[in-house]
Design a protein around this motif. Structure first.
Motif, PDB file in Angstrom:
ATOM      1  N   ASN A  35      -6.065   8.798  -8.628  1.00 56.86           N
ATOM      2  CA  ASN A  35      -5.479  10.025  -9.182  1.00 56.86           C
ATOM      3  C   ASN A  35      -4.457  10.552  -8.190  1.00 56.86           C
ATOM      4  O   ASN A  35      -4.716  10.579  -6.995  1.00 56.86           O
ATOM      5  CB  ASN A  35      -6.566  11.079  -9.386  1.00 56.86           C
ATOM      6  N   GLU A  36      -3.324  10.985  -8.696  1.00 61.43           N
ATOM      7  CA  GLU A  36      -2.281  11.472  -7.790  1.00 61.43           C
ATOM      8  C   GLU A  36      -2.108  12.979  -7.914  1.00 61.43           C
ATOM      9  O   GLU A  36      -2.211  13.533  -9.002  1.00 61.43           O
ATOM     10  CB  GLU A  36      -0.955  10.761  -8.085  1.00 61.43           C
ATOM     11  N   ASN A  37      -1.834  13.603  -6.793  1.00 67.21           N
ATOM     12  CA  ASN A  37      -1.582  15.041  -6.785  1.00 67.21           C
ATOM     13  C   ASN A  37      -0.099  15.270  -6.488  1.00 67.21           C
ATOM     14  O   ASN A  37       0.345  15.129  -5.344  1.00 67.21           O
ATOM     15  CB  ASN A  37      -2.465  15.735  -5.748  1.00 67.21           C
ATOM     16  N   TYR A  38       0.663  15.616  -7.525  1.00 72.68           N
ATOM     17  CA  TYR A  38       2.125  15.737  -7.388  1.00 72.68           C
ATOM     18  C   TYR A  38       2.541  17.018  -6.659  1.00 72.68           C
ATOM     19  O   TYR A  38       3.704  17.173  -6.310  1.00 72.68           O
ATOM     20  CB  TYR A  38       2.791  15.615  -8.768  1.00 72.68           C
ATOM     21  N   GLU A  39       1.570  17.906  -6.403  1.00 73.18           N
ATOM     22  CA  GLU A  39       1.886  19.071  -5.570  1.00 73.18           C
ATOM     23  C   GLU A  39       2.085  18.644  -4.112  1.00 73.18           C
ATOM     24  O   GLU A  39       2.651  19.383  -3.313  1.00 73.18           O
ATOM     25  CB  GLU A  39       0.735  20.094  -5.645  1.00 73.18           C
ATOM     26  N   HIS A  40       1.602  17.441  -3.793  1.00 72.30           N
ATOM     27  CA  HIS A  40       1.638  16.982  -2.401  1.00 72.30           C
ATOM     28  C   HIS A  40       2.503  15.750  -2.209  1.00 72.30           C
ATOM     29  O   HIS A  40       2.347  15.034  -1.233  1.00 72.30           O
ATOM     30  CB  HIS A  40       0.198  16.719  -1.907  1.00 72.30           C
ATOM     31  N   GLN A  41       3.374  15.483  -3.154  1.00 60.16           N
ATOM     32  CA  GLN A  41       4.302  14.350  -3.013  1.00 60.16           C
ATOM     33  C   GLN A  41       5.735  14.845  -3.168  1.00 60.16           C
ATOM     34  O   GLN A  41       6.029  15.588  -4.109  1.00 60.16           O
ATOM     35  CB  GLN A  41       4.061  13.291  -4.099  1.00 60.16           C
ATOM     36  N   ASN A  56       0.844  -1.195   0.000  1.00 60.48           N
ATOM     37  CA  ASN A  56       0.000   0.000   0.000  1.00 60.48           C
ATOM     38  C   ASN A  56       0.873   1.237   0.000  1.00 60.48           C
ATOM     39  O   ASN A  56       1.617   1.471   0.948  1.00 60.48           O
ATOM     40  CB  ASN A  56      -0.886   0.005   1.251  1.00 60.48           C
ATOM     41  N   ASP A  57       0.781   2.026  -1.055  1.00 60.19           N
ATOM     42  CA  ASP A  57       1.637   3.206  -1.152  1.00 60.19           C
ATOM     43  C   ASP A  57       0.871   4.317  -1.865  1.00 60.19           C
ATOM     44  O   ASP A  57       0.582   4.192  -3.051  1.00 60.19           O
ATOM     45  CB  ASP A  57       2.929   2.825  -1.910  1.00 60.19           C
ATOM     46  N   ILE A  58       0.572   5.392  -1.150  1.00 58.21           N
ATOM     47  CA  ILE A  58      -0.154   6.562  -1.676  1.00 58.21           C
ATOM     48  C   ILE A  58      -1.593   6.161  -1.993  1.00 58.21           C
ATOM     49  O   ILE A  58      -1.940   5.863  -3.135  1.00 58.21           O
ATOM     50  CB  ILE A  58       0.546   7.179  -2.920  1.00 58.21           C
ATOM     51  N   MET A  59      -2.443   6.156  -0.990  1.00 56.73           N
ATOM     52  CA  MET A  59      -3.798   5.648  -1.202  1.00 56.73           C
ATOM     53  C   MET A  59      -4.874   6.427  -0.451  1.00 56.73           C
ATOM     54  O   MET A  59      -5.972   5.918  -0.274  1.00 56.73           O
ATOM     55  CB  MET A  59      -3.845   4.173  -0.791  1.00 56.73           C
ATOM     56  N   GLY A  60      -4.564   7.675  -0.060  1.00 53.35           N
ATOM     57  CA  GLY A  60      -5.554   8.386   0.743  1.00 53.35           C
ATOM     58  C   GLY A  60      -5.918   9.777   0.252  1.00 53.35           C
ATOM     59  O   GLY A  60      -6.540  10.556   0.977  1.00 53.35           O
ATOM     60  N   SER A  61      -5.570  10.087  -0.991  1.00 50.10           N
ATOM     61  CA  SER A  61      -5.946  11.395  -1.538  1.00 50.10           C
ATOM     62  C   SER A  61      -6.804  11.154  -2.769  1.00 50.10           C
ATOM     63  O   SER A  61      -6.547  10.252  -3.555  1.00 50.10           O
ATOM     64  CB  SER A  61      -4.685  12.188  -1.901  1.00 50.10           C
ATOM     65  N   ASN A  62      -7.843  11.980  -2.937  1.00 49.37           N
ATOM     66  CA  ASN A  62      -8.859  11.673  -3.950  1.00 49.37           C
ATOM     67  C   ASN A  62      -8.784  12.535  -5.195  1.00 49.37           C
ATOM     68  O   ASN A  62      -9.708  12.543  -5.990  1.00 49.37           O
ATOM     69  CB  ASN A  62     -10.252  11.798  -3.316  1.00 49.37           C
ATOM     70  N   ASN A  63      -7.693  13.303  -5.361  1.00 51.27           N
ATOM     71  CA  ASN A  63      -7.701  14.240  -6.498  1.00 51.27           C
ATOM     72  C   ASN A  63      -6.361  14.312  -7.198  1.00 51.27           C
ATOM     73  O   ASN A  63      -5.340  13.913  -6.664  1.00 51.27           O
ATOM     74  CB  ASN A  63      -8.125  15.627  -6.020  1.00 51.27           C
ATOM     75  N   SER A  64      -6.393  14.834  -8.411  1.00 47.84           N
ATOM     76  CA  SER A  64      -5.179  14.892  -9.226  1.00 47.84           C
ATOM     77  C   SER A  64      -4.704  16.322  -9.408  1.00 47.84           C
ATOM     78  O   SER A  64      -5.515  17.254  -9.442  1.00 47.84           O
ATOM     79  CB  SER A  64      -5.449  14.286 -10.605  1.00 47.84           C
ATOM     80  N   SER A  65      -3.393  16.496  -9.532  1.00 46.26           N
ATOM     81  CA  SER A  65      -2.876  17.767 -10.007  1.00 46.26           C
ATOM     82  C   SER A  65      -3.086  17.787 -11.526  1.00 46.26           C
ATOM     83  O   SER A  65      -3.467  16.790 -12.119  1.00 46.26           O
ATOM     84  CB  SER A  65      -1.391  17.899  -9.642  1.00 46.26           C
ATOM     85  N   ASP A  66      -2.829  18.874 -12.146  1.00 50.31           N
ATOM     86  CA  ASP A  66      -3.046  19.206 -13.560  1.00 50.31           C
ATOM     87  C   ASP A  66      -4.429  18.860 -14.130  1.00 50.31           C
ATOM     88  O   ASP A  66      -5.142  19.748 -14.569  1.00 50.31           O
ATOM     89  CB  ASP A  66      -1.902  18.737 -14.498  1.00 50.31           C
ATOM     90  N   THR A  67      -4.884  17.622 -14.086  1.00 51.37           N
ATOM     91  CA  THR A  67      -6.215  17.340 -14.657  1.00 51.37           C
ATOM     92  C   THR A  67      -7.357  17.662 -13.696  1.00 51.37           C
ATOM     93  O   THR A  67      -8.518  17.688 -14.101  1.00 51.37           O
ATOM     94  CB  THR A  67      -6.324  15.860 -15.083  1.00 51.37           C
ATOM     95  N   ARG A  68      -7.054  17.868 -12.408  1.00 52.32           N
ATOM     96  CA  ARG A  68      -8.026  18.314 -11.400  1.00 52.32           C
ATOM     97  C   ARG A  68      -9.282  17.432 -11.342  1.00 52.32           C
ATOM     98  O   ARG A  68     -10.408  17.931 -11.309  1.00 52.32           O
ATOM     99  CB  ARG A  68      -8.429  19.777 -11.652  1.00 52.32           C
ATOM    100  N   ILE A  69      -9.062  16.140 -11.332  1.00 53.91           N
ATOM    101  CA  ILE A  69     -10.170  15.186 -11.158  1.00 53.91           C
ATOM    102  C   ILE A  69     -10.364  14.934  -9.668  1.00 53.91           C
ATOM    103  O   ILE A  69      -9.384  14.878  -8.915  1.00 53.91           O
ATOM    104  CB  ILE A  69      -9.833  13.865 -11.887  1.00 53.91           C
TER     105      ILE A  69
END
Ligand SMILES: [Zn+2]
Length: 459
Positions: free
Chosen positions: A323-329, A219-232
């Motif tokens: 979806n991953e948010n790279y502003e927060h990684q 389990n790695d990176i599984m608790g955020s529900n939105n994406s950077s750039d595409t904003r899903i």
């Protein structure tokens, strides 16, 4: 709550393409455990992890005796060990917690001084002494900012990988009160960001000590529900990454890759089979969540702690948010051009993390309650016929109510039909040339084990 009684020959479908009624048959014990997984509890675990400032692998003091309240990974791992020990007290003596430590010399890459490494592990011993299966669930404790060598700055790592670490802690909390025939190991790993070091250590240990590891859920990176750039924004889908062609066979010279190619089994390696199982079981127990199988080992430019296992031949998959948010990684904490960077708890969705944790629980508990796999599963291919004849032997360990023969179109991602039998063979009026088949053993409680693909009987 009574378990639903169902006709055992009922067909189970997960896709509406077959337009049959999907029957949800839940094990009461597993459903009750899942109800105990709590978003608030997960949030508390993550707030606890974040309180250590940074959990950078190289932030562990040389003596590694840091206690709770200190900054750094040394203190954080003691805090996790304390939780595991606390949960072990409610296990009736079946669970033990340990800090598995070793010293790593500078490697010229991401370790620049002798490092005191340590994975925190809780082992929930199986109740059946004849059952040596081990199921591992893991996340990585360590965190980082922009520069991977920066061990000083605050690196909250709430989602990467506080989310996976909190999931492991929560699973340990909930499952420690139960007993299962097989063994479950809960692990929070060190050194992921420095090169998958904790997973390298543990998977190598599993090989050396001949552990019968049948599944690894990473389990790695599984608790955020939105994406950077595409904003899903979406908290209803979870990705499970699984390798196709087993990486352990890339250097194999015994012709096994040729067999996979010849029979078209490139989508039925151990990892892919586990991913398919996880999708079925996870969706059986967790509402408003689709498990999306991604047919690759991992994402571009990124790695994960399942990989050292698959490289050693174990079945291992990666669970990651949709979806991953790279502003927060992997970001220095700062505000720049109006964007707040950093991996903080405030950017997370704890209800989403609860569902993703529950998928792990459903899969682990179903596996740990299932019989071991049927032996010598064979498909008869000696004659030209339009039907399929399968036969197998009983599992070595575990009481069996019967078997499911699974079937799917060769182009279909999930099993489409299940045929139940109490016998050690089945003849089906479907051509072996046109479908994939597999066999699962089913426990008296109705928990199915991992599917086994038949070996063609060519003689
Ligand atoms: Zn990570």
């Amino acid at each position: 709550m009574k378990k639903l009684l169902l006709p055992v020959f009922v067909l189970f479908t997960t896709f509406s393409a077959f337009a049959q009624t999907a029957i949800v048959n839940r094990d009461t014990q597993i459903a009750d455990l899942i109800a105990q997984v709590s978003a608030d509890s997960l949030r508390a675990h993550i707030n606890g992890l974040v309180s250590f400032g940074t959990r950078h692998t190289l932030s562990v003091p040389a003596d590694a005796k840091a206690s709770v309240g200190t900054k750094g990974l040394g203190a954080a791992r003691q805090w996790i060990l304390g939780k595991f020990n606390q949960y072990a007290k409610q296990s009736g003596g079946r669970m033990t917690a340990t800090l598995d430590t070793w010293t790593l010399q500078p490697d010229g890459r991401r370790v620049d001084k002798p490092a005191n490494m340590g994975n925190v592990m809780a082992t929930l011993k199986g109740t059946d002494p004849a059952d040596d299966r081990i199921f591992i669930v893991q996340g990585h404790m360590d965190s980082r900012v922009t520069n991977v060598m920066n061990r000083e700055s605050d690196a909250p790592g709430a989602n990467d990988d506080g989310s996976g670490t909190a999931a492991v802690i929560e699973l340990c909390r909930v499952m420690s009160k139960s007993s299962f025939p097989a063994t479950v190991i809960f692990v929070t790993l060190t050194g992921e960001e420095q090169g998958l070091l904790g997973a390298e250590h543990l998977s190598e240990r599993a090989v050396k000590e001949k552990w019968n590891v049948e599944a690894v859920l990473n389990n790695d990176i599984m608790g955020s529900n939105n994406s950077s750039d595409t904003r899903i924004i979406d908290n209803t889908r979870l990705r499970v990454f699984s390798e196709g062609l087993p990486s352990v066979l890339l250097k194999d010279t015994t012709g096994r890759i040729g067999q996979i190619q010849r029979f078209g089994n490139e989508n039925d390696g151990k990892a892919r089979t586990l991913a398919r199982y996880l999708k079925e079981i996870g969706e059986r127990y967790v509402e408003n969540l689709d498990v999306v199988m991604v047919y690759r080992n991992d994402r571009y430019l990124r790695g994960g702690d399942h990989t050292p296992y698959v490289q050693r031949g174990f079945a291992a998959v990666r669970l990651t948010e949709m979806n991953e948010n790279y502003e927060h990684q992997h970001q220095d904490l700062r505000t720049q051009d109006g964007i707040e960077y950093g991996d903080y708890p405030k950017f997370m969705d704890f209800e989403y993390l609860r569902k993703n944790t529950a998928v792990n629980l459903a899969t682990l508990a179903n596996l740990a309650k299932s019989p071991t796999v049927p032996q010598q599963v064979t498909v008869d291919v000696r004659n030209l016929t339009n039907s399929t004849v399968l036969y197998w032997q009983a599992p070595k360990v575990g009481k069996v109510k019967g078997y499911y023969v699974l079937m799917r179109e060769t182009y279909w991602p999930v099993w489409q039909k299940k045929f139940f039998t109490t016998k050690l063979g089945m003849t089906l009026p479907y051509s072996k040339d046109n479908y994939y088949f597999a066999v699962q053993a089913v426990s008296e409680d109705g928990n199915e084990g991992l599917p086994v693909l038949p070996v063609p009987n060519l003689r």
